[in-house]
Write a protein that holds these residues in place. Structure first.
Motif, PDB file in Angstrom:
ATOM      1  N   VAL A 240       0.846  -1.197   0.000  1.00  0.00           N
ATOM      2  CA  VAL A 240       0.000   0.000   0.000  1.00  0.00           C
ATOM      3  C   VAL A 240       0.881   1.247   0.000  1.00  0.00           C
ATOM      4  CG1 VAL A 240      -1.758   1.305   1.253  1.00  0.00           C
ATOM      5  CG2 VAL A 240      -1.873  -1.184   1.193  1.00  0.00           C
ATOM      6  N   ALA A 241       1.931   1.234   0.816  1.00  0.00           N
ATOM      7  CA  ALA A 241       2.851   2.380   0.878  1.00  0.00           C
ATOM      8  C   ALA A 241       3.540   2.594  -0.464  1.00  0.00           C
ATOM      9  CB  ALA A 241       3.885   2.152   1.984  1.00  0.00           C
ATOM     10  N   LYS A 242       3.966   1.499  -1.113  1.00  0.00           N
ATOM     11  CA  LYS A 242       4.620   1.614  -2.419  1.00  0.00           C
ATOM     12  C   LYS A 242       3.643   2.109  -3.481  1.00  0.00           C
ATOM     13  CE  LYS A 242       7.864  -2.148  -1.439  1.00  0.00           C
ATOM     14  NZ  LYS A 242       8.169  -3.581  -1.720  1.00  0.00           N
ATOM     15  N   ALA A 243       2.385   1.688  -3.382  1.00  0.00           N
ATOM     16  CA  ALA A 243       1.381   2.094  -4.370  1.00  0.00           C
ATOM     17  C   ALA A 243       1.065   3.577  -4.264  1.00  0.00           C
ATOM     18  CB  ALA A 243       0.100   1.274  -4.182  1.00  0.00           C
ATOM     19  N   ILE A 244       1.054   4.106  -3.049  1.00  0.00           N
ATOM     20  CA  ILE A 244       0.648   5.501  -2.832  1.00  0.00           C
ATOM     21  C   ILE A 244       1.835   6.455  -2.857  1.00  0.00           C
ATOM     22  CG2 ILE A 244      -0.363   7.085  -1.129  1.00  0.00           C
ATOM     23  CD1 ILE A 244      -2.237   4.787  -0.311  1.00  0.00           C
ATOM     24  N   TRP A 318      -3.806 -12.142  -3.276  1.00  0.00           N
ATOM     25  CA  TRP A 318      -3.140 -10.928  -2.817  1.00  0.00           C
ATOM     26  C   TRP A 318      -3.280  -9.793  -3.829  1.00  0.00           C
ATOM     27  CZ3 TRP A 318      -0.864 -10.484   1.931  1.00  0.00           C
ATOM     28  CH2 TRP A 318      -0.711 -11.681   2.649  1.00  0.00           C
ATOM     29  N   GLU A 319      -3.433  -8.581  -3.296  1.00  0.00           N
ATOM     30  CA  GLU A 319      -3.411  -7.391  -4.133  1.00  0.00           C
ATOM     31  C   GLU A 319      -1.957  -7.077  -4.500  1.00  0.00           C
ATOM     32  OE1 GLU A 319      -6.148  -6.353  -5.131  1.00  0.00           O
ATOM     33  OE2 GLU A 319      -7.660  -6.218  -3.555  1.00  0.00           O
ATOM     34  N   THR A 320      -1.729  -6.636  -5.735  1.00  0.00           N
ATOM     35  CA  THR A 320      -0.402  -6.189  -6.160  1.00  0.00           C
ATOM     36  C   THR A 320      -0.306  -4.675  -6.016  1.00  0.00           C
ATOM     37  OG1 THR A 320      -1.074  -5.853  -8.454  1.00  0.00           O
ATOM     38  CG2 THR A 320      -0.303  -8.068  -7.835  1.00  0.00           C
ATOM     39  N   VAL A 321       0.909  -4.156  -6.136  1.00  0.00           N
ATOM     40  CA  VAL A 321       1.110  -2.707  -6.043  1.00  0.00           C
ATOM     41  C   VAL A 321       0.318  -1.995  -7.137  1.00  0.00           C
ATOM     42  CG1 VAL A 321       2.806  -0.845  -6.225  1.00  0.00           C
ATOM     43  CG2 VAL A 321       3.364  -2.915  -4.929  1.00  0.00           C
ATOM     44  N   GLU A 322       0.460  -2.439  -8.377  1.00  0.00           N
ATOM     45  CA  GLU A 322      -0.258  -1.797  -9.470  1.00  0.00           C
ATOM     46  C   GLU A 322      -1.760  -2.004  -9.340  1.00  0.00           C
ATOM     47  OE1 GLU A 322      -0.842   0.720 -12.370  1.00  0.00           O
ATOM     48  OE2 GLU A 322       1.146   0.286 -11.537  1.00  0.00           O
ATOM     49  N   GLY A 323      -2.149  -3.188  -8.899  1.00  0.00           N
ATOM     50  CA  GLY A 323      -3.568  -3.443  -8.690  1.00  0.00           C
ATOM     51  C   GLY A 323      -4.162  -2.529  -7.633  1.00  0.00           C
ATOM     52  N   LEU A 324      -3.399  -2.271  -6.579  1.00  0.00           N
ATOM     53  CA  LEU A 324      -3.852  -1.360  -5.537  1.00  0.00           C
ATOM     54  C   LEU A 324      -4.029   0.054  -6.078  1.00  0.00           C
ATOM     55  CD1 LEU A 324      -1.702  -2.638  -2.546  1.00  0.00           C
ATOM     56  CD2 LEU A 324      -4.197  -2.454  -2.545  1.00  0.00           C
ATOM     57  N   ASN A 326      -4.811   0.922  -9.104  1.00  0.00           N
ATOM     58  CA  ASN A 326      -6.031   0.944  -9.913  1.00  0.00           C
ATOM     59  C   ASN A 326      -7.279   0.955  -9.029  1.00  0.00           C
ATOM     60  OD1 ASN A 326      -4.564   0.910 -12.320  1.00  0.00           O
ATOM     61  ND2 ASN A 326      -4.524  -1.328 -12.411  1.00  0.00           N
ATOM     62  N   LEU A 327      -7.237   0.179  -7.953  1.00  0.00           N
ATOM     63  CA  LEU A 327      -8.382   0.143  -7.034  1.00  0.00           C
ATOM     64  C   LEU A 327      -8.568   1.480  -6.334  1.00  0.00           C
ATOM     65  CD1 LEU A 327      -7.893  -3.395  -5.442  1.00  0.00           C
ATOM     66  CD2 LEU A 327      -9.798  -2.671  -6.894  1.00  0.00           C
ATOM     67  N   ARG A 329      -7.786   4.433  -7.540  1.00  0.00           N
ATOM     68  CA  ARG A 329      -8.398   5.344  -8.521  1.00  0.00           C
ATOM     69  C   ARG A 329      -9.893   5.065  -8.677  1.00  0.00           C
ATOM     70  NH1 ARG A 329      -3.642   3.772 -11.563  1.00  0.00           N
ATOM     71  NH2 ARG A 329      -2.034   5.390 -11.428  1.00  0.00           N
ATOM     72  N   LYS A 330     -10.257   3.798  -8.634  1.00  0.00           N
ATOM     73  CA  LYS A 330     -11.651   3.410  -8.872  1.00  0.00           C
ATOM     74  C   LYS A 330     -12.537   3.640  -7.660  1.00  0.00           C
ATOM     75  CE  LYS A 330     -14.500  -0.546 -10.270  1.00  0.00           C
ATOM     76  NZ  LYS A 330     -14.481  -1.981 -10.671  1.00  0.00           N
ATOM     77  N   HIS A 331     -12.036   3.260  -6.480  1.00  0.00           N
ATOM     78  CA  HIS A 331     -12.904   3.227  -5.305  1.00  0.00           C
ATOM     79  C   HIS A 331     -12.651   4.332  -4.289  1.00  0.00           C
ATOM     80  CE1 HIS A 331     -14.600  -0.626  -6.442  1.00  0.00           C
ATOM     81  NE2 HIS A 331     -13.395  -1.139  -6.588  1.00  0.00           N
ATOM     82  N   VAL A 332     -11.477   4.978  -4.348  1.00  0.00           N
ATOM     83  CA  VAL A 332     -11.139   5.956  -3.311  1.00  0.00           C
ATOM     84  C   VAL A 332     -11.012   7.362  -3.861  1.00  0.00           C
ATOM     85  CG1 VAL A 332      -9.530   6.531  -1.451  1.00  0.00           C
ATOM     86  CG2 VAL A 332      -9.943   4.126  -2.033  1.00  0.00           C
ATOM     87  N   ASP A 333     -10.154   7.529  -4.863  1.00  0.00           N
ATOM     88  CA  ASP A 333      -9.861   8.876  -5.362  1.00  0.00           C
ATOM     89  C   ASP A 333      -9.580   8.797  -6.858  1.00  0.00           C
ATOM     90  OD1 ASP A 333      -9.043  11.425  -5.890  1.00  0.00           O
ATOM     91  OD2 ASP A 333      -7.439  11.492  -4.391  1.00  0.00           O
ATOM     92  N   SER A 334     -10.539   9.230  -7.650  1.00  0.00           N
ATOM     93  CA  SER A 334     -10.392   9.154  -9.104  1.00  0.00           C
ATOM     94  C   SER A 334      -9.255  10.046  -9.607  1.00  0.00           C
ATOM     95  CB  SER A 334     -11.702   9.560  -9.801  1.00  0.00           C
ATOM     96  OG  SER A 334     -12.044  10.893  -9.463  1.00  0.00           O
ATOM     97  N   LYS A 335      -8.830  11.035  -8.807  1.00  0.00           N
ATOM     98  CA  LYS A 335      -7.750  11.940  -9.185  1.00  0.00           C
ATOM     99  C   LYS A 335      -6.388  11.456  -8.700  1.00  0.00           C
ATOM    100  CE  LYS A 335     -10.870  15.917  -8.953  1.00  0.00           C
ATOM    101  NZ  LYS A 335     -11.155  17.213  -8.284  1.00  0.00           N
TER     102      LYS A 335
END
Length: 342
Positions: A240-244, A318-324, A326-327, A329-335
């Motif tokens: 999650v930290a790497k994704a954000i 498991w969720e991947t970094v890139e998958g997280l 995308n999720l 963008r879709k579910h939390v913050d489109s920007k």
């Protein structure tokens, strides 16, 4: 219950993240409901929610100020209600550890008040929201939610002639919900530092819509006394930290009071009562008014193996970094955008 057409529904904690998602879903999928009551104690949140769902556009909706600690208020709110979704709770682990009595009053006494009010007013279906922290709890929040789960399951034993059914849905962290890690990390990213409690930490992950789908499944299909558990992926907190904030400094601050490294939703002790329904697992009550054989046949349920457990650390998905990303963008913050030089 095959449909919600012409039914009246009440959501305790209806101004929370899941309550608002349920409201959107119900008004979209079941526009012919008779009434949808949003029951919560925060007048400001009700005022804000009424801007999105005004009564002149949604004549079914009602906003009802009240606290689950107040049984008389619950009874008044539930007059003429067919279905109750109990989402009200104190849920922040550190706050519950510091204010234990307040957590008990809301999560345990409030749960019993909801049960009593439902039994006294002719409600037909009740779905209570649980948490993975209620499974083998080590913090007060989890302990109070385990007690709440037990109360709702056991409530089926005292219904007498009343055809009411009580059930529970238990799931992990809802992506993007108030106070959860992803919005927190997105905010902290601006400072260039992300606080990490433990580099090995894992959590289950479910979208708001996934939580809504579970609640609706239980509302329409429960026989009474089940604890429904979704089959959902886990994520590693470091992913999650790497994704954000891949270029942020990751500061290890240590586990907070009452926090686990891995969450559980089914323990080996639960395996004796746990069945696989395909999309969900369900822990069946030890005592019930219906036949296990009939339940298994109706849902094509399969008993899990003895000793089966379901933990975020031992998950097979498991969720991947890139998958997280995308999720998010879709579910939390489109920007949402990652650092340009990543």
């Amino acid at each position: 219950m095959n449909s919600l057409i012409d039914k009246s529904i009440l959501i305790t904690g209806g101004t929370g993240s899941l309550g608002k998602a349920l409201t959107k879903h119900i008004l979209t999928e079941f526009p012919n409901i008779k009434r949808l009551v949003i029951f919560s104690r925060d007048e400001q949140k009700q005022f804000q929610m009424a801007q999105d769902y005004p009564q002149n556009r949604f004549p079914q909706i009602r906003y009802f100020i009240g606290d689950v600690r107040d049984k008389e208020r619950l009874i008044r709110a539930m007059k003429g209600i067919d279905c109750v979704i109990h989402a009200a709770a104190m849920k922040h682990v550190p706050i519950a550890e510091y204010n234990p009595d307040e957590c008990v009053k809301t999560n345990i006494h409030g749960a019993q008040n909801v049960i009593d009010a439902c039994l006294e007013t002719g409600v037909q279906r009740v779905v209570a929201l649980s948490t993975d922290k209620a499974c083998a709890p080590i913090n007060l929040y989890g302990a109070t939610k385990l007690a709440s789960d037990k109360l709702f399951v056991a409530a089926n034993n005292i219904t007498g002639w009343n055809p009411i059914r009580f059930s529970v849905v238990r799931y992990g962290n809802v992506m993007g919900s108030n106070g959860s890690v992803i919005p927190f990390f997105i905010k902290k990213k601006k400072e260039g530092k992300l606080p990490i409690t433990d580099v090995n930490m894992t959590r289950f992950n479910i979208s708001l819509q996934g939580g809504v789908d579970m609640v609706m499944h239980a509302l329409l299909n429960a026989w009474g006394g089940e604890i429904f558990i979704p089959k959902i992926p886990s994520y590693r907190i470091m992913d999650v930290a790497k994704a954000i904030g891949p270029n942020c400094e990751h500061l290890v601050i240590g586990i907070r009071p009452g926090e686990k490294v891995h969450e559980e939703m089914i323990t080996p002790s639960d395996s004796f009562y746990t069945y696989d329904l395909g999309k969900y697992y369900t822990i069946l009550p030890a005592t019930h008014k219906w036949s296990i054989e009939d339940f298994v046949k109706a849902f094509n349920a399969k008993k899990v193996s003895e000793g089966f457990a379901y933990s975020s650390g031992d998950n097979t998905e498991w969720e991947t970094v890139e998958g997280l990303r995308n999720l998010i963008r879709k579910h939390v913050d489109s920007k949402f955008e990652v650092d340009n030089n990543y």
